[in-house]
Design an enzyme around this catalytic site. Structure first.
Site, short mmCIF file in Angstrom:
data_model
loop_
_atom_site.label_atom_id
_atom_site.label_comp_id
_atom_site.label_asym_id
_atom_site.label_seq_id
_atom_site.Cartn_x
_atom_site.Cartn_y
_atom_site.Cartn_z
N HIS A 1 0.80 -1.23 0.00
CA HIS A 1 0.00 0.00 0.00
C HIS A 1 0.84 1.28 0.00
O HIS A 1 0.72 2.14 -0.87
CB HIS A 1 -0.89 0.05 1.25
CG HIS A 1 -1.77 -1.13 1.46
ND1 HIS A 1 -2.91 -1.35 0.75
CD2 HIS A 1 -1.69 -2.16 2.36
CE1 HIS A 1 -3.52 -2.45 1.19
NE2 HIS A 1 -2.79 -2.96 2.16
C1 BDR Z 1 -2.97 0.82 5.34
O1 BDR Z 1 -3.19 0.34 6.66
C2 BDR Z 1 -2.00 -0.17 7.22
O2 BDR Z 1 -2.23 -1.45 7.72
C3 BDR Z 1 -0.96 -0.14 6.12
O3 BDR Z 1 0.31 0.22 6.65
C4 BDR Z 1 -1.47 0.90 5.16
O4 BDR Z 1 -1.03 2.18 5.52
C5 BDR Z 1 -3.68 -0.12 4.36
O5 BDR Z 1 -5.04 -0.16 4.63
#
Ligand code: BDR
Ligand code: CA
Length: 304
Positions: free
Chosen positions: A236
């Protein structure tokens, strides 16, 4: 001239890769790393940010920030990131945090920078919101805000909401109200950045540095996403960094974005009108995934 940025994060496996990528990006001048509790508690996210900064050999100040959202209680995501936030990959300890809390540091940087500063938010938006809410005039000093946040359809922490937006929706609403250009790397976008075992193996083949090895080990620790067919895990947070340095790898469209603040099953949902309304944001739409992983591997291989 490199673009001045502040990275606000909650490392976090994908935050770790995003931080290393930012440190390896000559287009960016990372003025500070600010840390919130998010994927795991603040004590761990802070230790992880400090360890990653030292691993990369950069002298970027790391500031501790919020250990909980503006309203409500803290909830982590150890199922994805492990209890330590880095999937059990142990890094040599980092140094001490820089003096001053995150929101104060963000405001000081905005005030003192000769050039407007871009805010990169890859965790719950609490620190960024606190900085802007306590001195709204400083929004003028914000060049842009790039977020990994939200989804236009299904969430990942609830059916309605993505983790960062859900963790502190009021903070996200404050950022949206600041009147600065906001770009969203949503779950739909990051689903295209699927880190498969093959792609991680391609990274490993690019060098022998400790940062590249750590990034590969950390990413390999993330359980494959069943939501995305079990072939790998979405990377992400690097999307919010790479959209600044390599915008041609992305397509985007203007959108009107609101975040649901009401209590209940839709809290934290980002309602994204990508086809009408008065735009208040840009939503990243598509990603050249092969280009994304190639740039990431090359950049990570330049670090020690
Ligand atoms: C986001 O939530 C966190 O778990 C990850 O680091 C990312 O920023 C994805 O939904
Ligand atoms: Ca994150």
């Amino acid at each position: 001239m490199p673009r001045p940025v502040i990275i606000d994060c909650d490392p976090g496996t994908d935050d770790a890769v995003a931080l290393l990528l930012a440190f390896a990006s000559p287009e960016l001048d990372v003025r500070a790393v600010t840390v919130a509790g998010g994927n795991v508690g603040l004590a761990r996210t802070l230790a992880n940010a400090l360890a990653l900064t030292r691993l990369a050999g950069v002298s970027v100040p790391v500031h501790a920030g919020a250990d909980r959202p503006l309203l409500g209680a803290f909830t982590g995501e150890p199922r994805v990131h492990g209890p330590d936030g880095l999937g059990g990959i142990v890094l040599p300890p980092g140094g001490a945090p820089a003096p001053g809390i995150a929101a104060d540091a963000i405001r000081a940087i905005l005030r003192q920078s000769a050039d407007p500063v871009t805010l990169v938010g890859i965790g719950p938006a609490t620190n960024l919101a606190l900085a802007l809410a306590t001195e709204p005039a400083l929004a003028e000093r914000v060049a842009a805000i790039a977020l990994m946040s939200g989804a236009w359809a299904e969430g990942n922490v609830t059916p309605a909401a993505e983790f960062n937006a859900w963790s502190d929706p009021e903070a996200l609403a404050i950022l949206l109200a600041a009147g600065r250009p906001v770009t969203f790397a949503t779950l739909e976008l990051t689903a295209q950045a699927l880190a498969t075992p093959e792609r991680i193996a391609q990274w490993r083949a690019k060098g022998t540095g400790r940062c590249l090895a750590a990034a590969c080990d950390i990413q390999a620790s993330v359980p494959p996403s069943q939501r995305l067919g079990g072939r790998g895990a979405p990377l992400h947070d690097p999307c919010a960094v790479l959209c600044l340095t390599h915008p041609r790898l992305f397509t985007s469209r203007p959108a009107h974005v609101q975040v649901e603040l009401a209590a209940g099953i839709s809290r934290g949902r980002t309602v994204m009108n990508r086809w009408g309304g008065v735009p208040n944001a840009r939503v990243l739409d598509t990603l050249d995934a092969d280009g994304f992983f190639a740039v990431l591997g090359e950049r990570l291989a330049t670090l020690p």
